[in-house]
Write a protein that holds these residues in place. Structure first.
Motif, PDB file in Angstrom:
ATOM      1  N   ALA A   1       0.750  -1.331  -0.228  1.00 49.13           N
ATOM      2  CA  ALA A   1       0.180  -0.122   0.030  1.00 49.13           C
ATOM      3  C   ALA A   1       1.137   1.164   0.007  1.00 49.13           C
ATOM      4  O   ALA A   1       0.246   2.265  -0.143  1.00 49.13           O
ATOM      5  CB  ALA A   1      -0.807  -0.015   1.212  1.00 49.13           C
ATOM      6  N   ILE A   2       2.106   0.961   0.311  1.00 50.06           N
ATOM      7  CA  ILE A   2       3.127   2.253   0.345  1.00 50.06           C
ATOM      8  C   ILE A   2       4.044   2.299  -0.968  1.00 50.06           C
ATOM      9  O   ILE A   2       4.639   1.358  -1.149  1.00 50.06           O
ATOM     10  CB  ILE A   2       3.854   2.306   1.614  1.00 50.06           C
ATOM     11  N   GLN A   3       4.059   3.419  -1.682  1.00 49.74           N
ATOM     12  CA  GLN A   3       4.702   3.734  -2.855  1.00 49.74           C
ATOM     13  C   GLN A   3       5.532   4.818  -2.919  1.00 49.74           C
ATOM     14  O   GLN A   3       5.206   5.675  -2.276  1.00 49.74           O
ATOM     15  CB  GLN A   3       3.817   3.599  -4.125  1.00 49.74           C
ATOM     16  N   MET A   4       6.576   4.584  -3.424  1.00 52.23           N
ATOM     17  CA  MET A   4       7.595   5.812  -3.831  1.00 52.23           C
ATOM     18  C   MET A   4       7.608   6.090  -5.411  1.00 52.23           C
ATOM     19  O   MET A   4       8.152   5.245  -6.085  1.00 52.23           O
ATOM     20  CB  MET A   4       8.656   5.839  -3.268  1.00 52.23           C
ATOM     21  N   GLN A   5       6.756   7.222  -5.907  1.00 57.06           N
ATOM     22  CA  GLN A   5       6.799   7.320  -7.377  1.00 57.06           C
ATOM     23  C   GLN A   5       8.100   7.243  -7.930  1.00 57.06           C
ATOM     24  O   GLN A   5       8.602   6.707  -8.827  1.00 57.06           O
ATOM     25  CB  GLN A   5       5.943   8.350  -7.659  1.00 57.06           C
ATOM     26  N   SER A   6       9.069   8.489  -7.518  1.00 58.36           N
ATOM     27  CA  SER A   6      10.325   8.717  -8.118  1.00 58.36           C
ATOM     28  C   SER A   6      11.411   8.255  -7.460  1.00 58.36           C
ATOM     29  O   SER A   6      12.371   8.996  -7.774  1.00 58.36           O
ATOM     30  CB  SER A   6      10.264  10.194  -8.574  1.00 58.36           C
TER      31      SER A   6
END
Lengths: 161, 365
Positions: free
Chosen positions: A50-55
């Motif tokens: 559920a936790i993302q880091m886009q860049s």
């Protein structure tokens, strides 16, 4: 402002707060990480992705509130102790549950009464400890859950044992 | 007496340990000296969880990382010799150096040296800054986390970089009252999550403030703070008296560079890296081709990047003796990619500028 005082303002907090309809469904994480720092253990800690880091690693964590189950696996993994779990679907009327990392001694025990403190360390109210998780895998970061007045859930962020 | 080694690593902190581990794993005979009694450098007092990538050591406490590195050193002991309580005291001509242990002076003959001497703490000028009870943050951390001694009962912290914030937190963990944290800039220098952590435990953060003087005759009894304007000049009539028995200075670090100067490495002053550093290329090689650098001595940063810089220096120093190696190349490539990621984003901006300046100057040599 947070960067001048170390205190997150309610305005700064807004983007990381779950929407009301999600809060009503039960436990969910609030990730109070508002700066582009090189850190990503929360991403791999989440069992449901559920936790993302886009860049990349210096991005801020983005939590998908709908996917988040509020399991709390990310809480002790955050080196900044910046993740909290709120559970507004608590079975005591007017109360909610708040979970946080705690690295001071003594670690409180279940049912113990502690002082609930706000973001400046000021006393808000007495609170009962509902749960303490402190297994070896957490490496001395206990996760303490306290029962607090539901309307103070966004103000209380610390405890004094 | 004299010793002979292929690679000579000076300093057993995160950078030096990583350099020695890589060099010896690749197959070089390596000698590591450290002037303290226990390997690990600053890691042995860093009880907090590290930031960074979970592919590497993020989420792990510094003290645990020190143990992990020491185990790797032990595993490499057939090629890697470690001398604790031993200081490198000088470079001589013809790839020789002098080392001094508690009871003996020896010469070391090497083919490549990797100097990871780290940094020294900065001080601050204010009235009575020589009173007993005024410490550097590193000293406080050593007393508290290595020797188990509280430096005082009520501490005033000066400096809001990550060291000031983290040491404040560790003081609270040790049961010491932190009466305030003072910062000259209008904004907090370190990671804001660290600042929030101590703030919610009740520590006031005085940004745009400075310390005017320490109070007391035979030891610290208090401090006078005041507000500063945008040019860091004290604002009249804003004095504030704070009671404390200890003042902790966390106002930056300066690379320890004496050995590079003696080895006739060209130096460059880069403010973003903490002052004078030896010029070095992306292989961490200085202008003296036999001398490599890694860690804070190459520019003030933090332990994770120090370890990665150490790995690059170890691999390239190995290649400088044994020739090109695909294994060494792979280590360098991996470390470079991790460094690039760690230094990306807004918090890595100053370091990127600083490092670019060093590389540009090297190109101009």
């Amino acid at each position: 402002m947070l960067k001048n005082t170390g205190i997150i303002t309610s305005e700064e907090l807004k983007p990381v707060l779950p929407p009301q309809n999600r809060l009503e469904k039960g436990p969910v994480a609030i990730i109070e990480c508002l700066q582009d720092i090189p850190c990503d253990p929360c991403v791999s800690a989440c069992p449901v992705k559920a936790i993302q880091m886009q860049s990349g690693i210096t991005d801020r964590p983005q939590l998908d509130f709908e996917t988040c189950t509020g399991c709390g696996a990310c809480v002790p993994k955050c080196p900044g102790l910046a993740i909290f779990i709120v559970n507004m679907k608590h079975n005591v009327p007017g109360k909610a549950l708040l979970s946080m990392s705690y690295e001071l001694l003594p670690v409180p025990a279940k049912d113990q009464e502690v002082d609930a403190l706000d973001r400046t360390g000021k006393f808000v109210c007495k609170a009962k400890v509902a749960r303490v998780i402190n297994p070896p895998a957490y490496d001395r970061t206990a996760v303490v859950t306290i029962e607090v007045p539901a309307d103070r859930i966004n103000d209380i962020r610390s405890i004094k044992v | 007496m004299s010793r002979n080694t292929e690679i000579f690593v000076i300093g057993g902190g995160p950078a030096g340990l990583s350099a020695a581990i890589v060099a010896s794993q690749l197959g070089a005979r390596t000698l590591l000296v450290d002037d303290s009694a226990r390997l690990g450098g600053q890691l042995i007092k860093q009880t907090h969880r590290f930031f960074g990538s979970s592919n590497r050591d993020a989420g792990i406490r510094g003290i645990t990382i020190a143990e992990m590195l020491c185990k790797e050193v032990k595993d490499a002991s057939d090629r890697l010799t470690v001398l604790e309580n031993t200081a490198a005291v000088g470079f001589y001509a013809n790839k020789e150096a002098g080392i001094l242990s508690q009871d003996a002076y020896e010469r070391v003959s090497y083919q490549a040296a990797i100097v990871c001497t780290g940094a020294t703490e900065n001080s601050l000028t204010f009235e009575n800054n020589d009173l007993p009870g005024i410490y550097g943050a590193g000293g406080v951390q050593t007393l508290m986390n290595v020797h188990g001694i509280k430096p005082g009962r009520k501490i005033l912290m000066v400096g809001s970089g990550n060291i000031g914030l983290i040491v404040s937190y560790q003081l609270l963990q040790a049961g010491v009252e932190v009466v305030g944290l003072v910062e000259g800039m209008p904004t907090i220098g370190g990671y804001l999550v660290h600042a929030s952590k101590i703030r919610r435990l009740g520590v006031p953060i005085y940004t745009s403030h400075t310390i005017l003087k320490a109070l007391g005759e035979t030891g610290v009894e208090g401090a006078v703070l005041c507000r500063v304007d945008e040019r860091f000049q004290p604002v009249p009539n804003t004095e504030l008296m704070i009671e404390c028995d200890c003042i902790c200075l966390a106002v930056g670090l300066t690379p320890l560079i004496d050995l590079f100067q003696q080895a006739q490495c060209r130096m460059v002053h880069v403010g973003e890296l903490g002052g004078l550093v030896p010029l070095h290329d992306s292989a961490m090689r200085t202008t003296n081709p036999d001398v490599f650098v890694a860690g804070d001595a190459s520019g003030i940063e933090e332990a994770t990047t120090a370890m990665l810089g150490g790995r690059i220096a170890g691999a390239r120093a190995f290649e400088s003796i044994h020739g090109k190696s695909p294994k060494a190349e792979a280590i360098v490539e991996e470390a470079r990619e991790e460094l690039r990621t760690l230094r990306s984003g807004s918090t890595g901006e100053r370091i990127r500028w600083g490092r670019e300046r060093v590389l540009k100057e090297v190109g101009a040599c």
